[in-house]
Design an enzyme around this catalytic site. Structure first.
Site, PDB file in Angstrom:
ATOM      1  N   LYS A   1       1.897  -3.776   6.531  1.00  0.00           N
ATOM      2  CA  LYS A   1       2.511  -3.572   5.218  1.00  0.00           C
ATOM      3  C   LYS A   1       4.013  -3.271   5.121  1.00  0.00           C
ATOM      4  O   LYS A   1       4.635  -4.117   4.214  1.00  0.00           O
ATOM      5  CB  LYS A   1       1.646  -2.611   4.289  1.00  0.00           C
ATOM      6  CG  LYS A   1       0.239  -2.694   4.255  1.00  0.00           C
ATOM      7  CD  LYS A   1      -0.064  -4.003   3.306  1.00  0.00           C
ATOM      8  CE  LYS A   1      -1.632  -4.378   3.506  1.00  0.00           C
ATOM      9  NZ  LYS A   1      -1.706  -5.716   2.653  1.00  0.00           N
TER      10      LYS A   1
ATOM     11  N   SER B   1       0.946  -1.085  -0.032  1.00  0.00           N
ATOM     12  CA  SER B   1      -0.094  -0.034  -0.063  1.00  0.00           C
ATOM     13  C   SER B   1       0.944   1.278   0.026  1.00  0.00           C
ATOM     14  O   SER B   1       1.950   1.178   0.496  1.00  0.00           O
ATOM     15  CB  SER B   1      -0.707  -0.176   1.157  1.00  0.00           C
ATOM     16  OG  SER B   1      -1.398   1.093   1.609  1.00  0.00           O
TER      17      SER B   1
ATOM     18  N   TYR C   1      -1.850  -1.375  10.620  1.00  0.00           N
ATOM     19  CA  TYR C   1      -2.129  -1.799   9.512  1.00  0.00           C
ATOM     20  C   TYR C   1      -1.086  -1.286   8.462  1.00  0.00           C
ATOM     21  O   TYR C   1      -0.307  -2.190   7.748  1.00  0.00           O
ATOM     22  CB  TYR C   1      -3.402  -1.068   8.987  1.00  0.00           C
ATOM     23  CG  TYR C   1      -3.566  -1.147   7.390  1.00  0.00           C
ATOM     24  CD1 TYR C   1      -3.981  -2.148   6.790  1.00  0.00           C
ATOM     25  CD2 TYR C   1      -3.439  -0.098   6.667  1.00  0.00           C
ATOM     26  CE1 TYR C   1      -3.985  -2.378   5.514  1.00  0.00           C
ATOM     27  CE2 TYR C   1      -3.506  -0.115   5.436  1.00  0.00           C
ATOM     28  CZ  TYR C   1      -3.828  -1.265   4.873  1.00  0.00           C
ATOM     29  OH  TYR C   1      -3.846  -1.482   3.500  1.00  0.00           O
TER      30      TYR C   1
HETATM   31  C1  UD1 Z   1      -6.636   4.278   3.841  1.00  0.00           C
HETATM   32  C2  UD1 Z   1      -4.967   3.744   3.779  1.00  0.00           C
HETATM   33  C3  UD1 Z   1      -4.764   2.895   2.766  1.00  0.00           C
HETATM   34  C4  UD1 Z   1      -5.580   1.844   2.963  1.00  0.00           C
HETATM   35  C5  UD1 Z   1      -6.946   2.208   2.748  1.00  0.00           C
HETATM   36  C6  UD1 Z   1      -7.633   0.821   2.762  1.00  0.00           C
HETATM   37  C7  UD1 Z   1      -3.571   5.384   5.239  1.00  0.00           C
HETATM   38  C8  UD1 Z   1      -3.016   6.885   4.976  1.00  0.00           C
HETATM   39  N1  UD1 Z   1      -4.317   5.050   4.252  1.00  0.00           N
HETATM   40  O1  UD1 Z   1      -6.571   5.016   2.541  1.00  0.00           O
HETATM   41  O2  UD1 Z   1      -3.455   2.570   3.251  1.00  0.00           O
HETATM   42  O3  UD1 Z   1      -4.668   0.839   1.823  1.00  0.00           O
HETATM   43  O4  UD1 Z   1      -7.358   3.029   3.637  1.00  0.00           O
HETATM   44  O5  UD1 Z   1      -8.691   0.901   3.730  1.00  0.00           O
HETATM   45  O6  UD1 Z   1      -3.721   5.023   6.033  1.00  0.00           O
HETATM   46  N2  UD1 Z   1     -12.785  10.520   3.370  1.00  0.00           N
HETATM   47  C9  UD1 Z   1     -13.799  11.363   3.851  1.00  0.00           C
HETATM   48  N3  UD1 Z   1     -15.010  10.766   4.099  1.00  0.00           N
HETATM   49  C10 UD1 Z   1     -15.247   9.583   4.371  1.00  0.00           C
HETATM   50  C11 UD1 Z   1     -13.966   8.729   4.110  1.00  0.00           C
HETATM   51  C12 UD1 Z   1     -12.926   9.196   3.607  1.00  0.00           C
HETATM   52  O7  UD1 Z   1     -13.568  12.706   3.648  1.00  0.00           O
HETATM   53  O8  UD1 Z   1     -16.345   9.084   4.807  1.00  0.00           O
HETATM   54  C13 UD1 Z   1     -11.503  11.032   2.844  1.00  0.00           C
HETATM   55  C14 UD1 Z   1     -10.626  10.554   3.663  1.00  0.00           C
HETATM   56  O9  UD1 Z   1     -10.065  11.773   4.504  1.00  0.00           O
HETATM   57  C15 UD1 Z   1      -9.297  10.724   2.522  1.00  0.00           C
HETATM   58  C16 UD1 Z   1     -10.045  10.172   1.386  1.00  0.00           C
HETATM   59  O10 UD1 Z   1     -11.415  10.491   1.514  1.00  0.00           O
HETATM   60  O11 UD1 Z   1      -8.849  12.110   2.235  1.00  0.00           O
HETATM   61  C17 UD1 Z   1      -9.853   8.709   1.039  1.00  0.00           C
HETATM   62  O12 UD1 Z   1      -9.949   7.955   2.361  1.00  0.00           O
HETATM   63  P1  UD1 Z   1     -10.227   6.369   2.190  1.00  0.00           P
HETATM   64  O13 UD1 Z   1     -11.100   6.033   1.011  1.00  0.00           O
HETATM   65  O14 UD1 Z   1     -10.532   5.901   3.652  1.00  0.00           O
HETATM   66  O15 UD1 Z   1      -8.715   5.934   1.908  1.00  0.00           O
HETATM   67  P2  UD1 Z   1      -7.276   6.371   2.480  1.00  0.00           P
HETATM   68  O16 UD1 Z   1      -7.579   6.910   3.964  1.00  0.00           O
HETATM   69  O17 UD1 Z   1      -6.621   7.423   1.510  1.00  0.00           O
END
Ligand code: UD1
Length: 339
Positions: free
Chosen positions: A155, A126, A151
């Site tokens: 990785k 990841s 987590y």
């Molecule tokens: C996270 C992990 C990544 C992991 C992936 C799978 C980190 C930094 N990243 O990715 O390693 O493989 O999850 O589970 O640990 N967001 C919102 N509202 C929501 C959900 C998300 O605003 O309800 C935003 C988050 O703040 C982020 C973006 O959307 O900016 C993507 O979030 P998400 O899909 O959870 O992925 P990551 O956090 O990037």
């Protein structure tokens, strides 16, 4: 003769899409999954898409005896190891569950591969291993940062286990693929992401909000130093990501690696903000996604996207599907679940 690939975690989101792409590329596939965080329906979806009665083995990769037995019953040429837990928040609350399952299963798998003389393994890593890099986009040379969650630590540890094992054991070859943010679903809408409970990832949360399962999406922060203040990510279509695994397996089986352990970023190379993602989803699908901006989510990085030069030059792989196409596939999948 056809080569055979064992796909651990093959009933999961990325594993099921990869099984389809492998079969369509001419491989035999065996799916192994303990179904602890996935559904057998995904295996049925793979079978329906491909028309192939893919063998399914309900086993846990922490069970070395079961793996030995599996390797005795099939001639496996390569393994793609997806089987792992992936919820960042849960890993903070239950670190032992994560270390035991994610690290333990990989060690057990590699040991069973050694016993059986299986030489090739692709590991599902990841972009989280980079933390928040000082410069973006992240290349494979970008230094890894201390993990911000158990987590993420699993990785990093598994990458190291693979690197060290490849160095120590003659004939073992490995590739770690560092995924950015996989989204979307197969165009057939027969397989896709199936989160249990409240989704932690953004796209399933968006689709569940659009369909009315959730009342609104919380956007985690609009005060980042980014063009619109929301965080930037590199959203990669899951079928494109699946294809990267097919290419990686082919490279190993053809003896095409430069070194026996290689690492590749798998992303699009394009940063997209949370707000662009939400607005893009609304516009391509003609639906509303009610949202509210709340504070930042602890542990989130501000911006992360890939330099994909190495994957392009060495693997000959690049992402092909557009973001609108990908967001349409995510919506079609959500609608298929409603029926
Ligand atoms: C996270 C992990 C990544 C992991 C992936 C799978 C980190 C930094 N990243 O990715 O390693 O493989 O999850 O589970 O640990 N967001 C919102 N509202 C929501 C959900 C998300 O605003 O309800 C935003 C988050 O703040 C982020 C973006 O959307 O900016 C993507 O979030 P998400 O899909 O959870 O992925 P990551 O956090 O990037």
């Amino acid at each position: 003769m056809k080569k055979c690939v064992l796909v651990t975690g093959g009933a999961g989101y990325i594993g099921s899409h990869t099984a389809v792409e492998l079969i369509e590329a001419g491989y035999d596939v065996v799916i192994a999954d303990n179904l602890s965080n996935s559904e057998f329906e995904a295996v049925e979806g793979v079978r329906r898409i491909t028309g192939v009665e893919v063998p399914f083995e309900k086993i846990d990769c922490n069970d070395g005896t079961a793996l030995d037995d599996l390797f005795a019953r099939y001639t496996i040429d390569a393994v793609i190891h997806f089987a792992a837990f992936k919820a960042v928040g849960e890993s903070v609350a239950e670190p032992l569950k994560y270390y035991s399952n994610n690290v333990g299963s990989f060690v057990t798998l590699l040991a069973a591969m050694r016993t059986a003389g299986v030489a090739n393994v692709v590991f599902s890593s990841s972009a989280t291993v980079y933390g928040q890099p000082e410069t973006l986009p992240a290349t494979e040379q970008t230094p890894r940062q201390p993990a911000t969650s158990p987590y993420g630590a699993t990785k990093q540890i598994c990458e190291d286990i693979l690197r060290d094992s490849v160095a120590a054991y003659d004939g073992l070859r490995g590739i770690a693929l560092r995924y950015f943010n996989p989204i979307g679903a197969h165009p057939s809408a027969l397989i896709g992401e199936l989160p249990r409970g409240v989704p932690a990832n953004i796209v399933p949360f968006i689709t569940q909000t659009a369909v009315g399962i959730r009342s609104e999406l919380s956007i985690f922060g609009d005060d980042y130093s980014t063009p619109d203040g929301t965080a930037l990510r590199d959203y990669i279509n899951v079928v494109d990501l699946a294809r990267a695994h097919v290419v990686a397996v082919g490279r190993m089986l053809a003896g095409g690696q430069r070194t026996s352990y290689e690492v590749f970023n798998i992303g699009t190379g394009r940063p997209v903000s949370v707000m662009e993602l939400v607005k893009g989803f609304e516009s391509v699908n003609g639906v509303k996604v009610p949202y509210r901006i709340i504070g930042r989510r602890p542990g989130d990085v501000e911006a992360m996207w890939a330099d994909t030069t190495l994957a392009t030059t060495e693997l000959g792989w690049h992402s092909e599907r557009t973001l609108p196409e990908t967001l349409r596939s995510a919506w079609a999948w959500q609608l298929s679940l409603k029926k």
